[in-house]
Design an enzyme around this catalytic site. Structure first.
Site, PDB file in Angstrom:
ATOM      1  N   ASP A   1      85.165  98.434  48.897  1.00  0.00           N
ATOM      2  CA  ASP A   1      86.353  97.857  49.522  1.00  0.00           C
ATOM      3  C   ASP A   1      87.345  98.916  49.991  1.00  0.00           C
ATOM      4  O   ASP A   1      88.458  98.591  50.409  1.00  0.00           O
ATOM      5  CB  ASP A   1      87.041  96.867  48.590  1.00  0.00           C
ATOM      6  CG  ASP A   1      87.605  97.509  47.331  1.00  0.00           C
ATOM      7  OD1 ASP A   1      87.093  98.565  46.913  1.00  0.00           O
ATOM      8  OD2 ASP A   1      88.552  96.948  46.748  1.00  0.00           O
TER       9      ASP A   1
ATOM     10  N   SER B   1      84.318  95.517  44.823  1.00  0.00           N
ATOM     11  CA  SER B   1      84.676  96.934  44.798  1.00  0.00           C
ATOM     12  C   SER B   1      83.433  97.828  44.767  1.00  0.00           C
ATOM     13  O   SER B   1      82.701  97.901  45.728  1.00  0.00           O
ATOM     14  CB  SER B   1      85.602  97.209  43.614  1.00  0.00           C
ATOM     15  OG  SER B   1      86.088  98.529  43.644  1.00  0.00           O
TER      16      SER B   1
END
Length: 457
Positions: free
Chosen positions: A239, A94
């Site tokens: 992401d 992330s």
């Protein structure tokens, strides 16, 4: 949970998060889940393919077939999972720096697995209770093309496309070299916007900036907004499941302010909004003005998504949820964070000619402060938490503060709040405070932090 935290499991790739560990996680997932087919995707990180290979091998080893999607934003993997009715594993860290990687687990409904499902998988992982199949029953894998295009089309058909196009907006976009670089430029161009970009080349080195979309990493986006006379700037994490914004002047918009503006356009009387215990007073104000309930969870997207599912099962309407870090959820679309979709919904707020700064102006008058109280060892940690409890008890008794204890100790004073909670990743107790002025927020945070530190001096 020891392994799966607030949003999957992460660590420095090839040190903490190794291929061997990823393989074991995949074997546990394939053993616990009843499905015989899984999807696997990854973001742009250099170690993504290595870990994707390990995940695919682990799933195949317990008899599952694997659809390999390649580099796709997390919401694209989730959309594929929901469309195909298969669970998925997303290889991503992330917003963490380039050296990190991680795993997110998604159900066949396209939603990250709830806490109870993660606990079952973690139990199998830690106990190494893996299913073993014979050589002629191992799974196969196949490369799947077109997952990104399917995701782009889903976003386009889920927003007011013509209304956005008629506004003839200019969007400055910074996908941060992440997976969103493969999809978000297409989304906003096909919504009829003029799109200018920075850091839009997929690159796991993240040469232009770190993946976390915070102001200190987004100077280039601010400059691009000003140079291109853009109506808004949009930035993603690695992401692509978060979106943060810059206004038409090239100034950052606080994530809690954009969340509040999006919520104000959605929430009606009787609705329930879900957020974490560090929720901004901005969202509290929106819910109170709409006569809606605000339901708080422990910090982390997994906790928020789990709670949304519980409330909807009870018949509650949850039109919006999330956190003030750009991770807004629109459950009517899908119970997941989706950076491109969040950005498109913000464009809808601009479609009638309002400037981005005006849209968030009603929610931009709070100041936030965060300080840390460090500890060394479990004894000091417990002393800090005991001091936080004693401070909270005194504040409720003497000052009439409202107390929430679902994740640490949060004290609400009406015009301000302060929260103390232990970090899940570092040896610190974090103290957050928010108020109308930075002086008031600082006073609240410093006073509570001083009480905590005094307990271990």
């Amino acid at each position: 949970m020891q392994v799966f935290g607030s949003s999957g499991t992460r660590g420095v790739a090839n040190e903490e998060l190794t291929p061997a560990f990823a393989l074991r996680v995949a074997r546990a997932v394939g053993t616990v889940r009843e499905e015989s087919r899984f999807a696997v995707g990854r973001d742009t990180r250099l170690t993504g393919r290595m870990l994707e290979n390990a995940v695919a091998s682990g799933l195949a080893a317990v008899g599952a077939d694997v659809d390999r999607l390649g580099v796709v934003p997390t919401p694209g993997v989730q959309a594929y999972a929901a469309d195909e009715g298969v669970p998925a594993v997303m290889v991503t860290a992330s917003h963490n720096p380039a050296a990190y990687n991680g795993l997110k687990l998604v159900g066949p409904d396209g939603v990250e697995l709830p806490v109870e499902a993660l606990e079952r998988i973690e139990e199998a992982l830690l106990g190494e209770a893996f299913e073993a199949v014979a050589w002629d029953r191992t799974g196969t894998d196949r490369a799947v093309d077109g997952a990104n295009r399917r995701y782009v089309e889903l976003v386009l058909e889920s927003v007011e496309r013509e209304r956005i196009a008629d506004a003839e907006l200019t969007v400055a976009l910074d996908p941060g070299h992440g997976a969103g670089a493969l999809t978000s430029p297409d989304v906003y161009r096909e919504l009829g916007c003029r799109v200018v970009t920075v850091n839009a080349q997929p690159d796991g080195h993240f040469p232009g900036r770190d993946p976390e979309p915070v102001p200190e990493n987004l100077d280039a986006l601010g400059r691009l907004v000003r140079a291109s006379d853009a109506d808004v700037g949009i930035a993603h994490d690695g992401d692509g499941d978060r979106a943060v914004f810059y206004d038409e002047r090239g100034e950052p918009i606080d994530g809690s302010a954009s969340f509040a503006a999006l919520a104000a356009a959605e929430v009606e009387a009787g609705d329930t909004v879900v957020s974490a215990v560090n929720v901004s007073q901005r969202l509290v104000d929106v819910c109170e003005a709409a006569n809606a309930e605000l339901d708080l969870t422990p910090i982390g997207s997994t906790r928020i998504m789990t709670r949304i599912g519980q409330l909807e099962a009870e018949g509650e309407r949850v039109p919006i949820a999330g956190e003030g870090n750009g991770g807004v959820i629109f459950p009517g679309y899908r119970i997941s964070r989706d950076g491109a979709y969040i950005g498109a919904r913000f464009l809808e707020l601009l479609a009638d000619g309002a400037a981005a700064s005006d849209v968030v102006a009603p929610y931009d008058d709070y100041a936030n402060v965060r300080v840390n109280a460090e500890y060394d060892g479990e004894a000091e940690r417990e002393a800090l938490l005991a001091a936080a409890e004693a401070y909270a008890d005194a504040a409720t008794a003497d000052d009439g503060a409202g107390l929430t204890t679902i994740d640490g100790h949060r004290l609400d004073y009406g015009d301000a709040w302060v929260l103390a909670r232990p970090s899940g990743t570092e040896p610190v107790v974090r103290v957050y405070a928010e108020a109308r002025t930075e002086a008031r927020a600082g006073e609240l945070a410093d006073d509570l932090a001083a009480a905590l530190r005094a307990a271990i001096e």
